[in-house]
Design an enzyme around this catalytic site. Structure first.
Site, mmCIF file in Angstrom:
data_model
loop_
_atom_site.group_PDB
_atom_site.id
_atom_site.type_symbol
_atom_site.label_atom_id
_atom_site.label_comp_id
_atom_site.label_asym_id
_atom_site.label_seq_id
_atom_site.Cartn_x
_atom_site.Cartn_y
_atom_site.Cartn_z
ATOM 1 N N GLY A 357 0.819 -1.201 0.000
ATOM 2 C CA GLY A 357 0.000 0.000 0.000
ATOM 3 C C GLY A 357 0.849 1.245 0.000
ATOM 4 O O GLY A 357 2.084 1.184 0.133
ATOM 5 N N PRO A 358 0.220 2.406 -0.173
ATOM 6 C CA PRO A 358 0.951 3.673 -0.215
ATOM 7 C C PRO A 358 1.622 3.960 1.127
ATOM 8 O O PRO A 358 1.279 3.358 2.150
ATOM 9 C CB PRO A 358 -0.140 4.706 -0.527
ATOM 10 C CG PRO A 358 -1.305 3.913 -1.008
ATOM 11 C CD PRO A 358 -1.221 2.575 -0.372
ATOM 12 N N PRO A 359 2.571 4.899 1.149
ATOM 13 C CA PRO A 359 3.209 5.267 2.423
ATOM 14 C C PRO A 359 2.196 5.882 3.389
ATOM 15 O O PRO A 359 1.288 6.597 2.988
ATOM 16 C CB PRO A 359 4.267 6.301 2.004
ATOM 17 C CG PRO A 359 4.501 6.065 0.556
ATOM 18 C CD PRO A 359 3.202 5.574 -0.004
ATOM 19 N N GLY A 360 2.387 5.577 4.673
ATOM 20 C CA GLY A 360 1.594 6.219 5.706
ATOM 21 C C GLY A 360 0.257 5.586 5.997
ATOM 22 O O GLY A 360 -0.543 6.161 6.736
ATOM 23 N N VAL A 361 -0.031 4.404 5.441
ATOM 24 C CA VAL A 361 -1.341 3.802 5.697
ATOM 25 C C VAL A 361 -1.284 2.796 6.847
ATOM 26 O O VAL A 361 -2.300 2.169 7.161
ATOM 27 C CB VAL A 361 -1.894 3.112 4.435
ATOM 28 C CG1 VAL A 361 -2.168 4.129 3.352
ATOM 29 C CG2 VAL A 361 -0.935 2.035 3.931
ATOM 30 N N GLY A 362 -0.109 2.615 7.493
ATOM 31 C CA GLY A 362 -0.050 1.785 8.684
ATOM 32 C C GLY A 362 0.441 0.378 8.471
ATOM 33 O O GLY A 362 0.103 -0.505 9.258
ATOM 34 N N LYS A 363 1.264 0.141 7.445
ATOM 35 C CA LYS A 363 1.742 -1.222 7.189
ATOM 36 C C LYS A 363 2.681 -1.693 8.301
ATOM 37 O O LYS A 363 2.559 -2.812 8.809
ATOM 38 C CB LYS A 363 2.470 -1.271 5.837
ATOM 39 C CG LYS A 363 1.603 -0.898 4.644
ATOM 40 C CD LYS A 363 2.354 -1.076 3.350
ATOM 41 C CE LYS A 363 3.554 -0.153 3.240
ATOM 42 N NZ LYS A 363 3.173 1.285 3.227
ATOM 43 N N THR A 364 3.632 -0.844 8.661
ATOM 44 C CA THR A 364 4.594 -1.247 9.689
ATOM 45 C C THR A 364 3.951 -1.319 11.066
ATOM 46 O O THR A 364 4.198 -2.249 11.837
ATOM 47 C CB THR A 364 5.775 -0.256 9.708
ATOM 48 O OG1 THR A 364 6.379 -0.217 8.422
ATOM 49 C CG2 THR A 364 6.809 -0.676 10.735
ATOM 50 N N SER A 680 -3.800 3.221 -18.568
ATOM 51 C CA SER A 680 -5.090 3.646 -18.003
ATOM 52 C C SER A 680 -5.591 4.961 -18.586
ATOM 53 O O SER A 680 -6.645 5.430 -18.176
ATOM 54 C CB SER A 680 -4.983 3.780 -16.483
ATOM 55 O OG SER A 680 -4.057 4.797 -16.146
ATOM 56 N N LYS A 723 -8.027 5.309 -7.505
ATOM 57 C CA LYS A 723 -8.479 6.256 -8.527
ATOM 58 C C LYS A 723 -9.847 6.829 -8.180
ATOM 59 O O LYS A 723 -10.084 8.050 -8.306
ATOM 60 C CB LYS A 723 -8.522 5.557 -9.887
ATOM 61 C CG LYS A 723 -7.142 5.171 -10.423
ATOM 62 C CD LYS A 723 -7.254 4.412 -11.737
ATOM 63 C CE LYS A 723 -5.880 4.040 -12.276
ATOM 64 N NZ LYS A 723 -5.954 3.285 -13.529
#
Length: 801
Positions: A357-364, A680, A723
């Site tokens: 996912g994009p940075p900052g979405v809470g993966k870590t 796209s 999108k």
């Protein structure tokens, strides 16, 4: 004393010592009875009989413990020493034969028969040869013996009496007591000299052999070997003194005890015992010993057989995950499914999950919550920029500075065999001439192979099958396919504004208040203020910028509390600009009127979705087509495919069929510094070109995504959730998407689905009918309903406004 008449005199039993006639000798006396015998002889001025005892250990000798022949001697001097010892100097007078012991208490008193001295020997050639041979052997002995002085040889050379020569040499030669006694008991001078010559020859041979052996050893010993010999001698001395631990070196004993105590597999235990045996043979301080110690320390520090007790309570884990994170339902569901299966099948091996996912979405951060929810230790490995295979598999232990790889180091850090290992930024692995770390991870992230993972440093297998691996990535494009095949991919998409609001209220704002030393009463932020903050000051998929902006509000509030003495700061949507300045972004940036040749495309980026404007200008020319805006090859191909499609349908679209000869077309994507590529933008380019060529404006509240073929078919795309979220964030009302992406609408957030009207299209004809605001030119029989009222537009039931 008459000849051959027995005489009673004090006797002294000698241990390990023999006194010969005509010799001056001093020795120490310790036994009380011996000291009294010396005192009696000294006081009365009579001689004393010195005779050797057969066994050295006998403390109170009787007649049977003494030899029959001794030496009648005069006591010259007695010196008292500390500790009740006496040093005495005696001079041998003649040989004597012990007849009997008269008394044993308080000292030995013996009846002694003097043996008369031998008559002078007649010189003969044989006697002379024997004397010369003795001289030669004794001279050789003095050269070889380390403690003999050459002055002793002078006394021998000055005499020609074979009996005296034999007695003198025997007195100064360190021979066994039995050999000396045999010479003392031999009364014939020549025979006595022969016995001495035999003993002397044997002693010379022994000394020569010793020196030869010492020479060989000295040639072979190096500095380190000499140190080793000295330390082995030190070990023996420590053992004799009782200062060692169970008969071995303390360090080696500690290693051996740790190996026995640890729950090691058989192969590992045998390997460590082999290395320990090698260490025992190494001299202290050598380079090899240092390598072996480092290896043993590293292997023994690993948590062999140590496991944390896992919590497999699904309800408790759900509560922990919900408390730490808002949203992320797909990830939470997958973790809870893992725990549910673990509860039914405890032998389930570790899983490999990949959070994308994009940075900052809470993966870590979600990995930390998972570890806390299931009671596992956690260790984090950052793979960003790693380009050396040894970072994963370790270095061979023979290299200088060798160490285990990051996987084994993380296991040691976690302290258990079943931790949760977070492999962060796995999509940013590099490779160069030192190897490919992504290929080295293939074994680590394979549940069927990692039970016997071998680190180059350890050289023994370590079981990783109980480890729960969670990897994170921003994109899957840069992860090698074989590595990606081993992981279960879970996508974390962008947050909606409503989700960001809840995250800010529940997690970010309390965290920032605590960091800045503020209480909830000192700073109050309304929901409308947070919404305005999200729309006007952040543009991101995650919440990192939002967190920084909330931190800025906390700093402003702290300044007012400290400087102005304000007790409470209340931030609303109206006064937000006062604290943060002019808004950076204007989400509702749609034009007030429809424009010709301008279409809102939708693009996916690694930080979420974006609106991608497509502008097309048509000017008189010679049929050239120009593309600007930092485009990749795929976008350029889409533009050429769109042009070919328009040329093939020019008549139906009401466009001059010779336009490609008389007009130049310029296709531009604003924000040219941003690289743009991907399948796209095909229908957006086609719609913009048709609009520019027909001068029909495009609906301003509409966006589209999809690829176009030469036959006008609309192909599916990816990243639909990001999108559509970008469209919703920018005030779009209608989104056109390929019909093959209809199944992906189920994953779109409910808020976005409620706020947008989705139209699925299969042909470009349907796209043009929906997008162009004015009715097309007469003669176009296929596109009679430009607003989508015909059968060419398939609206998704229940999702129209």
């Amino acid at each position: 004393m008459e000849e051959n008449m027995p005489v009673i005199m004090p006797a002294l039993a000698l241990r390990g010592l023999t006194v010969f006639p005509n010799m001056l000798l001093h020795f120490d006396v310790g036994r009380e009875s011996s000291i009294k015998a010396l005192d009696e002889a000294m006081t009365s001025g009579q001689t004393i009989f010195l005779v050797a005892q057969r066994e050295l250990a006998v403390e109170n000798p009787q007649e049977g413990d003494l030899y029959a022949v001794g030496t009648i001697s005069n006591v010259r001097q007695i010196l008292r020493l500390p500790g009740d010892n006496v040093r005495v100097m005696v001079e041998g007078v003649s040989r004597g034969r012990l007849c009997q012991l008269v008394e044993t208490n308080p000292y030995l008193s013996a009846e002694v028969e003097e043996i008369p001295g031998e008559a002078p020997v007649k010189r003969s050639a044989r006697t002379e040869a024997l004397i010369r041979q003795t001289y030669e052997l004794f001279e050789t002995y003095i050269e070889l013996a380390p403690k003999m002085t050459p002055d002793i040889l002078l006394s021998v050379l000055s005499s020609e009496d074979p009996g005296y020569i034999a007695d003198y040499i025997a007195q100064n030669l360190p021979m066994r007591t039995g050999d000396k006694q045999a010479i003392l008991e031999e009364l014939r001078p020549v025979r006595r000299l022969e016995k001495l010559c035999q003993n002397l020859r044997r002693e010379v041979e022994i000394l020569e052999l010793e020196q030869e052996m010492q020479g060989k050893v000295r040639d072979q010993l190096t500095r380190s070997q000499r140190d080793y010999v000295l330390r082995e001698q030190l070990k023996v001395l420590q053992h004799e003194l009782g200062e060692d631990q169970q008969g071995g070196d303390q360090e080696l004993y500690d290693y051996r005890r740790q190996i026995e105590k640890a729950k090691l597999p058989v192969e590992v235990k045998e390997k460590l015992e082999k290395e320990l045996r090698r260490l025992e043979k190494q001299p202290f301080g050598s380079a090899e010993a240092t390598v072996l110690r480092n290896y043993l320390d590293t292997v023994l520090e690993l948590p062999w057989g140590k496991k944390t007790k896992e919590r497999v309570n699904v309800a408790a884990a759900r509560k922990t995950l919900d408390a730490d994170h808002f949203g992320l339902e797909k990830v939470k569901t997958r973790i809870l499914e893992f725990l549910a299966v673990k509860q039914l099948a405890p032998q389930l091996k570790g899983q490999i999950l990949c959070l994308v996912g994009p940075p900052g979405v809470g993966k870590t951060s979600i990995a930390s919550s998972v570890a806390k929810a299931i009671h596992r230790n956690m260790a984090r490995i950052s793979l960003g920029g790693v380009h050396d295979e040894a970072e994963i598999r370790g270095h061979r232990k023979t290299y200088v500075g060798a160490m285990p790889g990051r996987i084994i180091a993380a296991i040691r850090q976690a302290g258990s065999c079943n931790p949760l290992l977070l492999l962060d930024e796995i999509d940013k692995l590099g490779n160069d001439q030192r190897g490919d770390p992504a290929s080295a991870l293939l074994e680590v992230l394979d549940g069927e192979q990692n039970a016997t993972f071998r680190d180059h440093f350890l050289e023994v297998p370590f079981d990783l099958s109980d480890v729960l691996f969670i990897t994170t990535a921003n994109t899957l494009d840069t992860i090698p396919r074989p590595l990606l095949d081993r992981m279960e991919v879970i996508e974390l998409t962008s947050y909606t504004d409503e989700e960001k609001l809840q995250i800010a209220k529940r997690h970010l704002l309390p965290k920032e208040l605590k960091r800045h030393g503020l209480s909830r009463a000192q700073l109050k932020v309304s929901d409308d203020a947070i919404r305005s903050l999200i729309r006007g000051y952040t543009r991101e998929a995650g919440v990192r910028v939002l967190e920084r902006q909330l931190g800025a509000l906390c700093r402003k509030a702290a300044m007012r509390v400290v400087s102005d003495g304000v007790k409470s700061v209340h931030i609303t949507a109206e006064n937000l600009e006062t604290y943060l300045g002019i808004p950076r972004y204007h989400p509702d940036r749609l034009p007030r009127t429809e424009q010709v040749g301008v279409v809102n495309g939708l693009a996916w980026t690694s930080v979420g979705g974006e609106i991608l404007e497509v502008e097309v200008g048509v000017v008189p020319g010679t049929g050239k087509i120009e593309l600007t805006g930092n485009l990749g090859d795929v976008m350029k191909e889409s533009a050429h495919a769109a042009l070919t499609y328009i040329r093939s349908r020019a008549h139906q679209l009401g466009i001059d069929e010779e336009f490609y000869k008389t007009k130049d077309i310029h296709i531009h994507f604003p924000e040219g510094a941003v690289p743009k590529d991907g399948p796209s933008a095909g229908i957006a380019i086609t719609t913009a070109m048709v609009s520019a060529l027909t001068e029909i404006p495009v609906r301003r509240d509409l966006a589209m995504t999809g690829e176009v073929t030469l036959r006008g078919r609309v192909l599916p795309i990816g990243g639909l959730k990001e999108k559509t979220m970008a469209a919703y964030r920018n005030g779009i009302r209608t989104v056109l998407l390929p019909v093959d992406n209809e199944k992906d609408l189920e994953e779109i957030d409910q808020t976005v689905r409620a706020g947008l009207r989705f139209v699925t299209v299969e042909q470009v004809d349907a796209v043009l009918a929906e997008a162009l605001a004015l009715e097309l030119a007469p003669g176009n029989k296929e596109l009679q309903h430009p607003m989508g009222e015909g059968t060419h537009c398939a609206e998704r039931p229940g999702l129209t406004q």
